[in-house]
Design an enzyme around this catalytic site. Structure first.
Site, PDB file in Angstrom:
ATOM      1  N   LYS A  81       0.848  -1.132   0.086  1.00  0.00           N
ATOM      2  CA  LYS A  81      -0.097  -0.027  -0.068  1.00  0.00           C
ATOM      3  C   LYS A  81       0.806   1.357   0.118  1.00  0.00           C
ATOM      4  O   LYS A  81       1.861   1.248   0.664  1.00  0.00           O
ATOM      5  CB  LYS A  81      -0.954  -0.058   1.205  1.00  0.00           C
ATOM      6  CG  LYS A  81      -1.868   0.917   1.351  1.00  0.00           C
ATOM      7  CD  LYS A  81      -2.806   0.964   2.779  1.00  0.00           C
ATOM      8  CE  LYS A  81      -3.811   2.021   2.783  1.00  0.00           C
ATOM      9  NZ  LYS A  81      -4.563   1.635   3.941  1.00  0.00           N
ATOM     10  N   SER A 156      -9.984   1.554   3.263  1.00  0.00           N
ATOM     11  CA  SER A 156      -8.983   2.614   2.280  1.00  0.00           C
ATOM     12  C   SER A 156      -7.792   1.635   1.486  1.00  0.00           C
ATOM     13  O   SER A 156      -7.142   2.011   0.520  1.00  0.00           O
ATOM     14  CB  SER A 156      -7.958   3.552   3.000  1.00  0.00           C
ATOM     15  OG  SER A 156      -7.364   2.895   4.032  1.00  0.00           O
ATOM     16  N   SER A 180      -9.617  -0.815   7.134  1.00  0.00           N
ATOM     17  CA  SER A 180      -9.116  -0.661   5.800  1.00  0.00           C
ATOM     18  C   SER A 180      -8.577  -1.805   5.423  1.00  0.00           C
ATOM     19  O   SER A 180      -8.103  -1.867   4.105  1.00  0.00           O
ATOM     20  CB  SER A 180      -8.297   0.550   6.006  1.00  0.00           C
ATOM     21  OG  SER A 180      -9.006   1.640   5.905  1.00  0.00           O
TER      22      SER A 180
HETATM   23  N1  GLN Z   1     -12.926   3.726   6.793  1.00  0.00           N
HETATM   24  C1  GLN Z   1     -12.476   4.139   7.975  1.00  0.00           C
HETATM   25  C2  GLN Z   1     -12.034   5.624   7.687  1.00  0.00           C
HETATM   26  O1  GLN Z   1     -12.504   6.178   6.717  1.00  0.00           O
HETATM   27  C3  GLN Z   1     -11.166   3.338   8.173  1.00  0.00           C
HETATM   28  C4  GLN Z   1      -9.858   3.838   7.351  1.00  0.00           C
HETATM   29  C5  GLN Z   1      -8.814   2.968   7.816  1.00  0.00           C
HETATM   30  O2  GLN Z   1      -8.811   1.819   8.430  1.00  0.00           O
HETATM   31  N2  GLN Z   1      -7.567   3.545   7.453  1.00  0.00           N
HETATM   32  O3  GLN Z   1     -11.544   6.118   8.547  1.00  0.00           O
END
Ligand code: GLN
Length: 486
Positions: A81, A156, A180
């Site tokens: 990532k 994400s 994420s």
């Molecule tokens: N969807 C969650 C957020 O927007 C989690 C993001 C993540 O785990 N990096 O914060």
């Protein structure tokens, strides 16, 4: 290894083929670079592709294989990532702020995988600074779900999940602050493991919310997740929050089955907002595990309902502190023509950050400001303790909790515009981050051709148990053998 199937082989199968000299590390890398060139224009799962480095790593992996010094990841390609530092390779966090940022060092996970003989294919697309659930907040491009290109891969870590699901990488590393890794794994029909907080070093992971962030693997099989964990888990002097416990082999006991395993079903995770079909498939999976010998009981976790609210106070607060470093002086994007320092700072942050990142910084700054701190940040910390204790008590009674990973299957690009609705996607995944416990998502069926994920949660450092339960379920079901049409 038949060529047309090469992209959907597991890490283990690729590794066996490399060791048996059925394919060379260079051929395996080339097959992946070709597939990326052919398909990624449509999927959009890579922000950077690294053929020079990849070929160099493939050559040294081949020497290791030839001289008998190879491990299970040697010569197997992978993706990272784009919030994990790679020396000499742009690391943008999918933000304009870091468009030209080339780290002078490797993240601990980057060097751990390099030492294990991994071959880097490139960097995975993501929501900007890992804030989002759809990969639509990437400043560069959206990623599409390989099961249906009109749909999001989740976020994400949407690039990593889409790459692994679409055969564009054998495995990838994601980061999980509120879901994420697990949510995109669920949307893309693959395996995603968020380890216990502190089990995998965060050194070189660009920080979002430091008390919640954790790196973990996205793979096509449970055994592959164990293999990757073997390479990346363990203490690190460069991360003061890393757990000082010697590394263990996660493949040991993997195949021991679930006889006598105590599984808890949490009614609160099957309520409002959960698609009834998702709930039905989750219950079916629990029944299947029961047939395999697990003992199922109900465990109530009423405080889990507060986890989403706690998350959306604590994570923006930490993000507002972490992202203060992007001032146009030390890193990346800056605006040279400003008349004074304040104007330069304002223009840099206005031009460098996208709308969701700005929203989070503002929410967090508000929650931390004097007069509001006690009402929001402090209160959220207190509720965090309650949630953690509730999980601790639950794990006195059961070994594993099972829930849906996400309320629905993958939605369409552009379908969710309201940030509150987008944030609600994390309702089943954030409690694990709040409590610091591990969670894994594995495929448990499809609805209208779209994958559904099953989430297994366990006590701190129970990764081996989660992997064992996940493996037993995986081996008893066909889901991991199904791939998108391409
Ligand atoms: N969807 C969650 C957020 O927007 C989690 C993001 C993540 O785990 N990096 O914060």
């Amino acid at each position: 290894m038949a060529d047309q199937h090469i992209h959907y082989q597991s890490v283990r199968q690729m590794s066996d083929a490399l060791h048996a000299n059925e394919i060379s590390a260079a051929e395996l890398a080339d097959a992946h670079f070709k597939r990326i060139a052919d398909l990624d224009g449509r999927v959009g799962s890579y922000l950077a592709v690294t053929p020079d480095l990849g070929h160099e790593q493939a050559a040294s992996a081949q020497s290791a294989i030839d001289s008998g010094n190879a491990g299970p990841l040697t010569g197997v390609p992978m993706q990272l990532k784009d919030n994990m530092a790679t020396r000499g390779v742009t690391t943008t966090c999918a933000s304009l702020m870091l468009e030209h940022f080339v780290p002078p060092y490797d993240a601990t996970v980057t060097s751990a995988l390099a030492n294990a003989g991994a071959v880097l294919l490139g960097k995975g697309n993501m929501d900007e600074f890992a804030m989002g659930s759809s990969t639509e907040t990437s400043a560069y491009k959206p990623t599409r779900n390989p099961w249906d290109l009109d749909r999001v891969p989740g976020g994400s870590s949407g690039g990593p999940a889409a790459s692994v699901a679409g055969g564009l990488a054998p495995y990838s590393l994601g980061s999980d602050t509120g879901g994420s890794i697990r949510q995109p794994a669920s949307f893309c029909g693959i395996v995603g493991l968020k380890p216990t907080y502190g089990l995998v070093s965060r050194y070189g992971l660009i920080a979002f919310a430091s008390s919640l962030d954790q790196i973990g693997p996205l793979t096509r099989t449970v055994e592959d997740a164990a293999l990757v964990m073997n390479a990346i888990a363990g203490p690190d002097v460069n991360d003061s929050t890393s757990i000082s416990r010697p590394a263990i082999d996660y493949t040991i006991g993997l195949k021991d089955g679930v006889k006598g395993l105590r599984i808890g079903v949490v009614p609160e995770y099957f309520g409002e907002g959960i698609d009834p079909e998702v709930a039905r498939l989750t219950r079916e999976a629990i029944k299947q595990l029961e047939e395999l010998g697990a003992e199922v009981s109900e465990v109530s976790l009423p405080n889990s309902k507060a986890a989403l609210a706690v998350y959306y106070v604590l994570s923006p607060s930490e993000c507002s502190a972490n992202l203060a470093r992007y001032d146009g002086v030390k890193y990346g994007f800056s605006t040279p023509d400003a008349p004074n320092m304040m104007a330069a700072l304002e223009a840099t942050r206005d031009g460098g950050f996208g709308i969701e990142v700005k929203r989070r910084i503002m929410m967090g700054t508000y929650a931390l400001s004097s007069g509001y701190y006690d009402a929001y940040y402090k209160k959220a910390q207190q509720v965090r303790t309650l949630i953690r204790r509730e999980f601790d008590a639950a794990f006195e009674k059961v070994d594993v909790l099972i829930t849906p990973t996400t309320p629905t299957t993958a939605f369409k690009l552009g379908e969710i515009q309201d940030p509150v609705v987008m944030h609600a996607n994390d309702v089943c995944t954030v409690p694990a981050n709040i409590a610091g416990i591990p969670g894994i998502s594995i495929p448990c069926g499809t609805i209208d051709g779209l994958p559904v994920g099953l989430q297994l949660l366990g006590a701190h450092l129970s990764e081996a148990t989660l992997l064992r339960a996940a493996y037993a379920y995986e081996q008893a079901t066909p889901w991991h053998t199904q791939h998108p049409a391409n």
